[in-house]
Design a protein around this motif. Structure first.
Motif, PDB file in Angstrom:
ATOM      1  N   ASN A   1      72.586  -0.313  95.518  1.00 58.58           N
ATOM      2  CA  ASN A   1      73.259  -0.273  96.813  1.00 58.58           C
ATOM      3  C   ASN A   1      73.358  -1.676  97.427  1.00 58.58           C
ATOM      4  OD1 ASN A   1      74.390   0.945  99.135  1.00 58.58           O
ATOM      5  ND2 ASN A   1      72.375   1.044 100.124  1.00 58.58           N
ATOM      6  N   LYS A   2      74.111  -1.773  98.485  1.00 61.53           N
ATOM      7  CA  LYS A   2      74.357  -3.020  99.234  1.00 61.53           C
ATOM      8  C   LYS A   2      75.200  -3.998  98.413  1.00 61.53           C
ATOM      9  CE  LYS A   2      70.092  -2.337 101.856  1.00 61.53           C
ATOM     10  NZ  LYS A   2      69.028  -2.895 102.698  1.00 61.53           N
TER      11      LYS A   2
ATOM     12  N   ASP B   1      78.075  -4.771  98.997  1.00 63.27           N
ATOM     13  CA  ASP B   1      78.906  -5.580  99.905  1.00 63.27           C
ATOM     14  C   ASP B   1      78.295  -6.950 100.125  1.00 63.27           C
ATOM     15  OD1 ASP B   1      77.428  -4.982 102.959  1.00 63.27           O
ATOM     16  OD2 ASP B   1      76.981  -3.668 101.289  1.00 63.27           O
ATOM     17  N   LEU B   2      76.987  -7.084  99.912  1.00 65.27           N
ATOM     18  CA  LEU B   2      76.334  -8.364 100.186  1.00 65.27           C
ATOM     19  C   LEU B   2      76.439  -9.340  99.012  1.00 65.27           C
ATOM     20  CD1 LEU B   2      73.210  -7.077 102.145  1.00 65.27           C
ATOM     21  CD2 LEU B   2      75.313  -8.047 103.068  1.00 65.27           C
TER      22      LEU B   2
ATOM     23  N   SER C   1      78.172   0.591  97.990  1.00 66.50           N
ATOM     24  CA  SER C   1      77.761   0.133  99.315  1.00 66.50           C
ATOM     25  C   SER C   1      77.841   1.316 100.261  1.00 66.50           C
ATOM     26  CB  SER C   1      78.665  -0.990  99.817  1.00 66.50           C
ATOM     27  OG  SER C   1      78.418  -1.199 101.203  1.00 66.50           O
ATOM     28  N   ALA C   2      76.699   1.727 100.754  1.00 67.92           N
ATOM     29  CA  ALA C   2      76.675   2.831 101.722  1.00 67.92           C
ATOM     30  C   ALA C   2      77.364   2.374 103.003  1.00 67.92           C
ATOM     31  CB  ALA C   2      75.233   3.252 102.012  1.00 67.92           C
ATOM     32  N   GLN C   3      77.387   1.072 103.214  1.00 66.30           N
ATOM     33  CA  GLN C   3      77.968   0.518 104.435  1.00 66.30           C
ATOM     34  C   GLN C   3      79.500   0.521 104.410  1.00 66.30           C
ATOM     35  OE1 GLN C   3      75.584  -1.620 106.717  1.00 66.30           O
ATOM     36  NE2 GLN C   3      76.822  -3.448 106.936  1.00 66.30           N
TER      37      GLN C   3
ATOM     38  N   PRO D   1      62.707   2.790  96.899  1.00 68.55           N
ATOM     39  CA  PRO D   1      61.838   2.156  97.884  1.00 68.55           C
ATOM     40  C   PRO D   1      62.422   2.211  99.295  1.00 68.55           C
ATOM     41  CG  PRO D   1      62.957   0.499  96.568  1.00 68.55           C
ATOM     42  CD  PRO D   1      63.310   1.831  95.972  1.00 68.55           C
ATOM     43  N   SER D   2      61.567   2.016 100.244  1.00 73.86           N
ATOM     44  CA  SER D   2      61.963   1.992 101.641  1.00 73.86           C
ATOM     45  C   SER D   2      62.949   0.836 101.871  1.00 73.86           C
ATOM     46  CB  SER D   2      60.688   1.814 102.466  1.00 73.86           C
ATOM     47  OG  SER D   2      61.015   1.457 103.761  1.00 73.86           O
ATOM     48  N   GLY D   3      63.988   1.095 102.630  1.00 68.62           N
ATOM     49  CA  GLY D   3      64.948   0.045 102.967  1.00 68.62           C
ATOM     50  C   GLY D   3      66.075  -0.118 101.967  1.00 68.62           C
ATOM     51  N   SER D   4      66.056   0.659 100.885  1.00 65.77           N
ATOM     52  CA  SER D   4      67.091   0.498  99.862  1.00 65.77           C
ATOM     53  C   SER D   4      68.400   1.181 100.256  1.00 65.77           C
ATOM     54  CB  SER D   4      66.599   1.031  98.519  1.00 65.77           C
ATOM     55  OG  SER D   4      66.363   2.418  98.586  1.00 65.77           O
ATOM     56  N   GLY D   5      68.321   2.064 101.253  1.00 65.39           N
ATOM     57  CA  GLY D   5      69.551   2.685 101.747  1.00 65.39           C
ATOM     58  C   GLY D   5      69.703   4.161 101.405  1.00 65.39           C
ATOM     59  N   LYS D   6      68.586   4.847 101.198  1.00 66.28           N
ATOM     60  CA  LYS D   6      68.652   6.271 100.856  1.00 66.28           C
ATOM     61  C   LYS D   6      69.262   7.089 101.993  1.00 66.28           C
ATOM     62  CE  LYS D   6      64.226   6.316 100.143  1.00 66.28           C
ATOM     63  NZ  LYS D   6      64.043   4.874 100.401  1.00 66.28           N
ATOM     64  N   SER D   7      68.780   6.851 103.214  1.00 69.06           N
ATOM     65  CA  SER D   7      69.315   7.606 104.356  1.00 69.06           C
ATOM     66  C   SER D   7      70.783   7.255 104.577  1.00 69.06           C
ATOM     67  CB  SER D   7      68.517   7.299 105.630  1.00 69.06           C
ATOM     68  OG  SER D   7      67.159   7.608 105.427  1.00 69.06           O
ATOM     69  N   SER D   8      71.095   5.963 104.453  1.00 70.77           N
ATOM     70  CA  SER D   8      72.481   5.524 104.628  1.00 70.77           C
ATOM     71  C   SER D   8      73.392   6.186 103.601  1.00 70.77           C
ATOM     72  CB  SER D   8      72.591   4.011 104.482  1.00 70.77           C
ATOM     73  OG  SER D   8      71.694   3.367 105.354  1.00 70.77           O
TER      74      SER D   8
HETATM   75  N1  LIG Z   1      74.771  -4.495 104.081  1.00 70.70           N
HETATM   76  C1  LIG Z   1      74.362  -3.265 103.806  1.00 70.70           C
HETATM   77  N2  LIG Z   1      73.324  -2.736 104.461  1.00 70.70           N
HETATM   78  C2  LIG Z   1      72.931  -1.494 104.170  1.00 70.70           C
HETATM   79  C3  LIG Z   1      73.580  -0.713 103.164  1.00 70.70           C
HETATM   80  N3  LIG Z   1      72.954   0.481 103.077  1.00 70.70           N
HETATM   81  C4  LIG Z   1      71.945   0.452 103.982  1.00 70.70           C
HETATM   82  N4  LIG Z   1      71.924  -0.723 104.637  1.00 70.70           N
HETATM   83  C5  LIG Z   1      70.968  -1.130 105.682  1.00 70.70           C
HETATM   84  O1  LIG Z   1      69.681  -1.217 105.096  1.00 70.70           O
HETATM   85  C6  LIG Z   1      68.676  -0.763 106.001  1.00 70.70           C
HETATM   86  C7  LIG Z   1      67.864   0.342 105.340  1.00 70.70           C
HETATM   87  O2  LIG Z   1      68.691   1.474 105.128  1.00 70.70           O
HETATM   88  P1  LIG Z   1      68.118   2.963 105.116  1.00 70.70           P
HETATM   89  O3  LIG Z   1      69.229   3.876 104.806  1.00 70.70           O
HETATM   90  O4  LIG Z   1      67.353   3.254 106.361  1.00 70.70           O
HETATM   91  O5  LIG Z   1      67.089   2.876 103.891  1.00 70.70           O
HETATM   92  P2  LIG Z   1      66.012   3.944 103.390  1.00 70.70           P
HETATM   93  O6  LIG Z   1      64.683   3.443 103.877  1.00 70.70           O
HETATM   94  O7  LIG Z   1      66.084   3.898 101.904  1.00 70.70           O
HETATM   95  O8  LIG Z   1      66.388   5.281 103.931  1.00 70.70           O
HETATM   96  C8  LIG Z   1      69.410  -0.306 107.242  1.00 70.70           C
HETATM   97  O9  LIG Z   1      69.363  -1.360 108.182  1.00 70.70           O
HETATM   98  C9  LIG Z   1      70.835  -0.084 106.757  1.00 70.70           C
HETATM   99  O10 LIG Z   1      71.778  -0.282 107.777  1.00 70.70           O
HETATM  100  C10 LIG Z   1      74.696  -1.300 102.487  1.00 70.70           C
HETATM  101  O11 LIG Z   1      75.334  -0.725 101.599  1.00 70.70           O
HETATM  102  N5  LIG Z   1      75.031  -2.565 102.845  1.00 70.70           N
END
Ligand SMILES: Nc1nc2c(ncn2[C@@H]2O[C@H](COP(=O)(O)OP(=O)(O)O)[C@@H](O)[C@H]2O)c(=O)[nH]1
Ligand SMILES: [Mg+2]
Ligand SMILES: [Zn+2]
Length: 291
Positions: A112-113, A115-116, A139-141, A163-170
């Motif tokens: 994920n991510k 876009d970065l 990119s979940a974004q 892991p935490s912060g990887s974007g699972k919820s997104s």
């Molecule tokens: N740039 C970017 N940021 C993202 C993307 N997906 C998630 N994020 C950001 O990454 C952070 C963690 O995302 P979150 O969904 O809470 O992760 P989780 O802990 O796996 O559930 C948040 O600030 C999101 O906005 C993505 O595809 N691109």
């Protein structure tokens, strides 16, 4: 009737059948037999269609059962890692691949991510280029790759892990499922429990296709039941070579005439995967009940 338990709450089970949700209780005998239905179970139930209620009379045999969250019959794990922030921990990814395979769950790699774009995409592609697992760069974004990923989820119960912060919820949000199952209209009994604790639930996203709404594999260690012989099977790109090793019980470590190491030398196995395999092999060998 037949249906799928999509939620368990206070002794009641929400059973999804032909796009309707029934509020059911297991028949009394289950308690005597010490059987607890699980979210994910396929069940036979007697329905009272007028009140959308029912009684579960039997549970079909389970393919598997995750402990936390307690969900059965999981078919696919979306292993979600971000390419940056946090950087991917490939050892953790390899562990999660093993845990999934050990439980009969098909791992799909989701990076994920995208876009970065920081070049890590090429690294990830290279490391996993020789593994048979499906890979998605999304990119979940921005929504890049999300449609293809969602389209690949056909049939079964899918869990996201990583892991935490990887974007699972997104990612779950990008699938458009934040509020898919506000089932309040179905029965007043449901409504009462609605605002209490969070309960794991399955969100229907297609024909007998569900996604688990909370992350799975919350234990980020290798499953304790994985021994060296199981581990060896979990690195699937090694398998075409493994049967050519000199010794049947070769663990592809220090053993001589090892076809896996030969494949490695020829570039048919990625060194990053092999190195992680050795690290995990050491870990499982150290466990006291092995040997
Ligand atoms: N740039 C970017 N940021 C993202 C993307 N997906 C998630 N994020 C950001 O990454 C952070 C963690 O995302 P979150 O969904 O809470 O992760 P989780 O802990 O796996 O559930 C948040 O600030 C999101 O906005 C993505 O595809 N691109
Ligand atoms: Mg989250
Ligand atoms: Zn070998």
């Amino acid at each position: 009737m037949q249906g799928r338990i999509i939620k368990a709450m206070a002794g009641f089970y929400h059973v999804y059948s032909e796009k309707e949700i029934y509020l059911t209780k297991p028949r009394g005998l289950f308690r005597l037999e010490n059987i607890t239905p699980a979210v994910g179970d396929m069940v036979d139930f007697e329905a009272d269609p007028l009140h959308m209620e029912g009684t579960i009379v039997s549970i079909h045999e389970r393919e598997n059962l995750l402990i936390r969250p307690r969900v059965s019959n999981v078919t696919m794990a979306l292993l979600v890692f971000s390419l940056i922030d946090p950087m991917p921990d490939y050892l953790l990814l390899d562990k999660l691949i093993c845990n999934a395979l050990w439980q009969g769950i098909e791992p799909h790699l989701v990076f994920n991510k995208c876009d970065l774009r920081y070049g890590e995409e090429e690294v990830a592609k290279t490391i996993y280029s020789l593994t048979p697992h499906e890979k998605h760069f999304v990119s979940a974004q921005t929504g890049e790759g999300i449609e293809e990923l969602r389209a690949s989820l056909v049939g079964g119960i899918h869990v996201v892990a990583g892991p935490s912060g990887s974007g699972k919820s997104s990612l779950l949000n990008a699938f458009g499922m934040e509020k898919t199952l506000e089932v309040g209209e179905i029965s007043s009994k449901l409504r009462r429990g609605k605002h209490t604790t969070r309960h794991v639930q399955l969100l229907p996203i297609g024909e007998d296709t569900f996604i688990v709404d909370t992350p799975g594999f919350t234990n980020l260690e290798l499953d304790e039941k994985i021994d060296p012989l199981i581990l060896r099977e979990c690195f699937e790109e090694f398998l075409p070579f493994a049967h050519k090793c000199r010794y049947d019980n070769c663990l592809h470590g220090p053993e001589p005439q090892c076809a896996v190491k030969e494949a490695l030398a020829q570039g048919l196995i990625r060194p990053e995967r092999y190195e992680n395999y050795l690290i995990l092999l050491d870990q499982v060998k150290e466990r006291k009940d092995y040997q």
